[in-house]
Motif scaffolding. Sequence first.
Motif, PDB file in Angstrom:
ATOM      1  N   PRO A   1       0.804  -1.235   0.000  1.00 59.86           N
ATOM      2  CA  PRO A   1       0.000   0.000   0.000  1.00 59.86           C
ATOM      3  C   PRO A   1       0.834   1.282   0.000  1.00 59.86           C
ATOM      4  CG  PRO A   1      -0.888  -1.585   1.572  1.00 59.86           C
ATOM      5  CD  PRO A   1       0.412  -2.143   1.084  1.00 59.86           C
ATOM      6  N   TRP A   2       2.045   1.224   0.570  1.00 64.82           N
ATOM      7  CA  TRP A   2       2.883   2.422   0.586  1.00 64.82           C
ATOM      8  C   TRP A   2       3.340   2.804  -0.825  1.00 64.82           C
ATOM      9  CZ3 TRP A   2       3.512   5.918   4.282  1.00 64.82           C
ATOM     10  CH2 TRP A   2       3.202   5.562   5.597  1.00 64.82           C
ATOM     11  N   VAL A   3       3.439   1.832  -1.702  1.00 65.98           N
ATOM     12  CA  VAL A   3       3.838   2.121  -3.082  1.00 65.98           C
ATOM     13  C   VAL A   3       2.748   2.934  -3.782  1.00 65.98           C
ATOM     14  CG1 VAL A   3       4.489   1.117  -5.294  1.00 65.98           C
ATOM     15  CG2 VAL A   3       5.239   0.028  -3.164  1.00 65.98           C
ATOM     16  N   THR A   4       1.511   2.477  -3.658  1.00 67.23           N
ATOM     17  CA  THR A   4       0.384   3.202  -4.254  1.00 67.23           C
ATOM     18  C   THR A   4       0.270   4.595  -3.660  1.00 67.23           C
ATOM     19  OG1 THR A   4      -0.776   1.092  -4.549  1.00 67.23           O
ATOM     20  CG2 THR A   4      -2.096   3.104  -4.681  1.00 67.23           C
ATOM     21  N   TRP A   5       0.426   4.685  -2.343  1.00 67.77           N
ATOM     22  CA  TRP A   5       0.345   5.983  -1.657  1.00 67.77           C
ATOM     23  C   TRP A   5       1.406   6.953  -2.197  1.00 67.77           C
ATOM     24  CZ3 TRP A   5       4.211   8.326   1.188  1.00 67.77           C
ATOM     25  CH2 TRP A   5       3.839   9.488   1.877  1.00 67.77           C
ATOM     26  N   ALA A   6       2.650   6.489  -2.278  1.00 66.74           N
ATOM     27  CA  ALA A   6       3.742   7.370  -2.706  1.00 66.74           C
ATOM     28  C   ALA A   6       3.581   7.787  -4.159  1.00 66.74           C
ATOM     29  CB  ALA A   6       5.087   6.673  -2.498  1.00 66.74           C
ATOM     30  N   LYS A   7       3.219   6.869  -5.015  1.00 66.21           N
ATOM     31  CA  LYS A   7       3.044   7.197  -6.441  1.00 66.21           C
ATOM     32  C   LYS A   7       1.964   8.261  -6.613  1.00 66.21           C
ATOM     33  CE  LYS A   7       2.393   4.961 -10.960  1.00 66.21           C
ATOM     34  NZ  LYS A   7       1.288   5.782 -11.496  1.00 66.21           N
ATOM     35  N   SER A   8       0.862   8.078  -5.901  1.00 67.65           N
ATOM     36  CA  SER A   8      -0.229   9.037  -5.989  1.00 67.65           C
ATOM     37  C   SER A   8       0.194  10.407  -5.467  1.00 67.65           C
ATOM     38  CB  SER A   8      -1.434   8.523  -5.191  1.00 67.65           C
ATOM     39  OG  SER A   8      -2.471   9.475  -5.156  1.00 67.65           O
ATOM     40  N   ALA A   9       0.956  10.425  -4.363  1.00 63.61           N
ATOM     41  CA  ALA A   9       1.417  11.696  -3.807  1.00 63.61           C
ATOM     42  C   ALA A   9       2.338  12.418  -4.782  1.00 63.61           C
ATOM     43  CB  ALA A   9       2.130  11.445  -2.485  1.00 63.61           C
ATOM     44  N   LEU A  10       3.263  11.700  -5.383  1.00 67.81           N
ATOM     45  CA  LEU A  10       4.222  12.316  -6.301  1.00 67.81           C
ATOM     46  C   LEU A  10       3.549  12.839  -7.561  1.00 67.81           C
ATOM     47  CD1 LEU A  10       7.112   9.717  -5.934  1.00 67.81           C
ATOM     48  CD2 LEU A  10       7.115  12.063  -5.065  1.00 67.81           C
ATOM     49  N   GLU A  11       2.521  12.158  -7.999  1.00 72.27           N
ATOM     50  CA  GLU A  11       1.862  12.571  -9.232  1.00 72.27           C
ATOM     51  C   GLU A  11       1.013  13.824  -9.049  1.00 72.27           C
ATOM     52  OE1 GLU A  11       0.048   8.980 -10.724  1.00 72.27           O
ATOM     53  OE2 GLU A  11       1.911   8.407 -11.778  1.00 72.27           O
ATOM     54  N   GLN A  12       0.920  14.332  -7.802  1.00 67.23           N
ATOM     55  CA  GLN A  12       0.297  15.640  -7.599  1.00 67.23           C
ATOM     56  C   GLN A  12       1.107  16.747  -8.281  1.00 67.23           C
ATOM     57  OE1 GLN A  12      -1.098  16.475  -3.417  1.00 67.23           O
ATOM     58  NE2 GLN A  12      -0.021  14.571  -3.007  1.00 67.23           N
ATOM     59  N   VAL A  13       2.428  16.561  -8.344  1.00 65.51           N
ATOM     60  CA  VAL A  13       3.285  17.620  -8.904  1.00 65.51           C
ATOM     61  C   VAL A  13       4.147  17.134 -10.064  1.00 65.51           C
ATOM     62  CG1 VAL A  13       3.386  18.943  -6.764  1.00 65.51           C
ATOM     63  CG2 VAL A  13       5.062  17.136  -7.158  1.00 65.51           C
ATOM     64  N   SER A  14       4.167  15.848 -10.322  1.00 67.06           N
ATOM     65  CA  SER A  14       4.980  15.328 -11.414  1.00 67.06           C
ATOM     66  C   SER A  14       4.436  15.790 -12.755  1.00 67.06           C
ATOM     67  CB  SER A  14       5.002  13.800 -11.367  1.00 67.06           C
ATOM     68  OG  SER A  14       5.625  13.265 -12.514  1.00 67.06           O
ATOM     69  N   PRO A  15       5.314  16.121 -13.707  1.00 67.11           N
ATOM     70  CA  PRO A  15       4.835  16.552 -15.023  1.00 67.11           C
ATOM     71  C   PRO A  15       4.175  15.432 -15.812  1.00 67.11           C
ATOM     72  CG  PRO A  15       7.217  16.313 -15.021  1.00 67.11           C
ATOM     73  CD  PRO A  15       6.774  16.171 -13.601  1.00 67.11           C
ATOM     74  N   GLY A  16       4.340  14.204 -15.391  1.00 65.66           N
ATOM     75  CA  GLY A  16       3.738  13.059 -16.061  1.00 65.66           C
ATOM     76  C   GLY A  16       3.665  11.898 -15.095  1.00 65.66           C
ATOM     77  N   PRO A  17       3.281  10.726 -15.556  1.00 61.45           N
ATOM     78  CA  PRO A  17       3.198   9.562 -14.678  1.00 61.45           C
ATOM     79  C   PRO A  17       4.553   9.243 -14.047  1.00 61.45           C
ATOM     80  CG  PRO A  17       2.098   9.133 -16.773  1.00 61.45           C
ATOM     81  CD  PRO A  17       2.836  10.425 -16.934  1.00 61.45           C
ATOM     82  N   VAL A  18       4.511   8.783 -12.827  1.00 59.90           N
ATOM     83  CA  VAL A  18       5.714   8.341 -12.120  1.00 59.90           C
ATOM     84  C   VAL A  18       5.951   6.874 -12.444  1.00 59.90           C
ATOM     85  CG1 VAL A  18       6.732   7.913  -9.846  1.00 59.90           C
ATOM     86  CG2 VAL A  18       5.468  10.030 -10.267  1.00 59.90           C
ATOM     87  N   THR A  19       7.156   6.562 -12.900  1.00 60.21           N
ATOM     88  CA  THR A  19       7.503   5.178 -13.198  1.00 60.21           C
ATOM     89  C   THR A  19       7.855   4.440 -11.905  1.00 60.21           C
ATOM     90  OG1 THR A  19       8.279   5.598 -15.443  1.00 60.21           O
ATOM     91  CG2 THR A  19       9.208   3.686 -14.323  1.00 60.21           C
ATOM     92  N   VAL A  20       7.296   3.262 -11.728  1.00 62.59           N
ATOM     93  CA  VAL A  20       7.608   2.421 -10.578  1.00 62.59           C
ATOM     94  C   VAL A  20       8.363   1.197 -11.077  1.00 62.59           C
ATOM     95  CG1 VAL A  20       6.704   1.074  -8.647  1.00 62.59           C
ATOM     96  CG2 VAL A  20       5.584   3.215  -9.308  1.00 62.59           C
ATOM     97  N   LEU A  21       9.608   1.066 -10.654  1.00 66.24           N
ATOM     98  CA  LEU A  21      10.432  -0.085 -11.022  1.00 66.24           C
ATOM     99  C   LEU A  21      10.448  -1.090  -9.869  1.00 66.24           C
ATOM    100  CD1 LEU A  21      13.588   1.661 -12.549  1.00 66.24           C
ATOM    101  CD2 LEU A  21      11.670   0.642 -13.781  1.00 66.24           C
ATOM    102  N   PRO A  22      10.381  -2.380 -10.160  1.00 65.42           N
ATOM    103  CA  PRO A  22      10.464  -3.371  -9.080  1.00 65.42           C
ATOM    104  C   PRO A  22      11.794  -3.319  -8.350  1.00 65.42           C
ATOM    105  CG  PRO A  22      10.629  -4.423 -11.237  1.00 65.42           C
ATOM    106  CD  PRO A  22      10.230  -3.006 -11.486  1.00 65.42           C
ATOM    107  N   ASN A  23      12.833  -2.933  -9.068  1.00 63.44           N
ATOM    108  CA  ASN A  23      14.162  -2.756  -8.481  1.00 63.44           C
ATOM    109  C   ASN A  23      15.035  -2.080  -9.528  1.00 63.44           C
ATOM    110  OD1 ASN A  23      13.872  -6.030  -9.081  1.00 63.44           O
ATOM    111  ND2 ASN A  23      15.596  -5.069 -10.136  1.00 63.44           N
ATOM    112  N   ILE A  24      16.175  -1.572  -9.095  1.00 61.92           N
ATOM    113  CA  ILE A  24      17.155  -1.096 -10.058  1.00 61.92           C
ATOM    114  C   ILE A  24      18.058  -2.250 -10.448  1.00 61.92           C
ATOM    115  CG2 ILE A  24      17.144   1.323  -9.402  1.00 61.92           C
ATOM    116  CD1 ILE A  24      19.674   0.731  -7.701  1.00 61.92           C
TER     117      ILE A  24
END
Length: 484
Positions: free
Chosen positions: A379-402
Motif C-alpha cells: 500500500p505504501w507504493v500506491t500511496w507514494a506514487k499518488s502523492a508524487l503525481e500531484q506535482v509530477s509533469p507526467g506519470p511516475v515510473t515504478v520499477l520493481p528494483n534497479i
Amino acid sequence: MIPAQLRRKAEEFVDSGAFFAELAAMVAYPTESTRPEGGVAVKAYLDEILTPALVGLGCSVRTYDNPDPRGGPFLVGRRVESPALPTLLCYGHADVVDGQAGRWSEGRDPWTLTADTTADGERWYGRGAADNKGQHLVNLAALRLLLAEQGRLGFNLTFLFETGEEIGSPGLAEFAAAHRAELRADVLIASDGPRVDAATPTLFLGARGGVQLALDVNLRPDSYHSGNWGGILRNPATTLAGAITTLVDGQGRIRVPELLPPEIPDAVRQSLTGITVAASPGDPTPDEDWGDLTLTAAERLYAWNTLEVLSLGAADVDRPVNAIPGRARAVLQLRYVAGTDVSRAGEILTEHLVRHGYPMVEATVVGHFPAARTPLDDPWVTWAKSALEQVSPGPVTVLPNIGGSLPHAVFTDTLALPALWLPHSYPGCLQHAPDEHLLAATAREGLTLATTLFHTLGNPTPTHPLPGRPQLGRVPLPRRARRL
C-alpha cells in the motif's frame, strides 16, 4: 496537495544558488571509504555537515561505532513529535568512491563543485554530487523547508547515515539488527541510485544482488616457449576462455540453469511494460543481439540475472612474449534478482565446470550482497506514487528494483519495512567514474517531489490517507514492524 508557496520555496532554493552552495560545501570533503585516510574526512563530514543539518531539524543526534572493523561509523538523528504519529526512516551514505583526481575532463577537481551548461542542461560536477551527497541533500532540504513552513513535520523522523556503502556496507545489517528499536518506523523513504532516465520521476522498490566469483587456472609456476611446447602443454588462458563460455555464451546468455531466476512474476512484467532503457542524452545504445532476446531490454535489466566478466587476464597482455603462461585468472559477477537462490553459487559453478571437462578451473565466491524487493502491491507504493503525481509533469515510473545494488535488504529483511527509493540522479551521471555530475534540473524537480512526498506524509487527508492508519488517533504499527 502541497501548498503553492511551499512548492515555490523548493524551486527557489535551487534557482537562487543556495542548493549549489550547500552541495559545494559537502563535495569539498574527500570522504573516500576506499582509502584509509578517508576516515578523517568522513568524521569531519559527520561532525561539521550532517550533525548540524540534523540538529537544525530538531533531531537528537548520536554517532555509533561500526561492529565491523572494515566499516566506518554510523550517524542517527531522531525527532519525535508524537507517539501517535507515523515514523519515517530516511537513509543516506556519507562516503564516496575514489576521487580519481587528474582524470576529470577540462582539469576539474573532484572536490570542487563546478557548473557547466551542456546540450541537456546544466550539470554540477564533483565527486559525490550524485552519489550520494546531492541526493541526501535533496531530502534534508525538503524536510527543512517543510518544518520551516508549518512549524512541524507531522510525523516522527529517524535519519540513518552510514559511511561505507561504497565498500559494501560492512556492519550495516549487524548495526540495524542491534538497534531495531531505535530504527523502528512505518516506512523507509530514501534516495540513491538512478531514475529510469533523466526526464522521468521514478520510484524503485529494491535492488539486484551480486555474487563475485573468481576463476583461477593455476597449472604450473613457469611459462614455457610456445613453439617448443605448444600443442602438448595445456594453455591456462585458452582453458579459462573455454570454461567461461560454458557459463555465459558469446551473446551474454547464462548457460547454467541453476543461476537463473524463477519465471518473472506477472506483476513485475506488467510494471516494466513500455519502459525504455538508455533514454537519456549520452547513454550508450543497447546492443540488440545481447542477452536473452526472449525478454525486453527492461526485463533483462530489472527482472533477470546476468553473468558478467569483470576482468580476464594471463601473463602481460600489453607486452606478450612467445610463451605459454602458467596461470590465468578472471573475475565474474552474477547480478541477480530477488527470488534467486545463490546460497550454493560456488558449488554450482564447480560442479558445472567438472561436468563440462574443466576440473582444473577453481571457482571461488569472493563477495556477495543480497537482492531484495518491496512488493509492488504494498500500500505504501500506491500511496507514494499518488502523492508524487500531484506535482509530477507526467506519470511516475515504478520499477520493481534497479539493476544495481543498494543495502535494500537491511530495511526489508532486517527491519521488516516497506522501503521506497526516490532517486534524484540518472543512469548517465558517471557516479563511479571521472566527471560524476548531478543535473540541476533533476535536483530542482527532485526537491519539489521530495517536499511533496513529505508534506503528504505529514498531512494525511480523507482522500489521501496513510496506509494502515486511521485519520486520527494512535494505532499499533503494521504487523511487519510489530515483529521487531
